[in-house]
Design an enzyme around this catalytic site. Sequence first.
Site, mmCIF file in Angstrom:
data_model
loop_
_atom_site.group_PDB
_atom_site.id
_atom_site.type_symbol
_atom_site.label_atom_id
_atom_site.label_comp_id
_atom_site.label_asym_id
_atom_site.label_seq_id
_atom_site.Cartn_x
_atom_site.Cartn_y
_atom_site.Cartn_z
ATOM 1 C CG ASP A 128 -1.959 -1.082 1.203
ATOM 2 O OD1 ASP A 128 -2.462 -1.383 0.107
ATOM 3 O OD2 ASP A 128 -2.275 -1.628 2.270
ATOM 4 C CG ASP A 147 -6.559 -1.619 -1.705
ATOM 5 O OD1 ASP A 147 -6.778 -2.831 -1.889
ATOM 6 O OD2 ASP A 147 -5.643 -1.198 -0.963
#
Length: 173
Positions: A128, A147
Amino acid sequence: MPDATLSNTSLGRLAWLWLTVLIVAVDQVSKYYFENALSLYQQIIVIPDYFSWTLAYNTGAAFSFLADGAGWQRWLFALIAVVVSAVLVVWLKRLGRDDTWLAIALALVLGGALGNLYDRVVLGHVIDFILVHWQNRWYFPAFNVADSAITVGAIMLALDMFKSKKTGETVND
């Protein structure tokens, strides 16, 4: 020479898989870049008090759900992603010619699922790097392109469901 109409019908909306491939490619290239440009948890402020680049590893699911597990969650989430991806491909194939909105939504969710699946299986964690925050008081969990694609696709799916209910259209099986 095969009939183009027959070919398009038998493929359904699988032509939208190009969007899935694009999402996976952008996701993986961006993760590779940030993993090589930043050290773990380093932040580069892009918009003060609102937006930063960072590097974080997530061994869990959304919002680091089950991230503190002993490693079994890696394979559980991988299995879930494989099953969901298979369902999405079948669903995409069965869509009608006029289901473009739904095809885009499914392709986005599929691209995001496959992007994170690759990380989970190959690396053991999801990379991330996008961090949204408000001053130093509120931080949304770090996320990535995959995401984002899943979120946009899911919102599109929800909007499609509400539209179908409101107009009385039949939902495709």
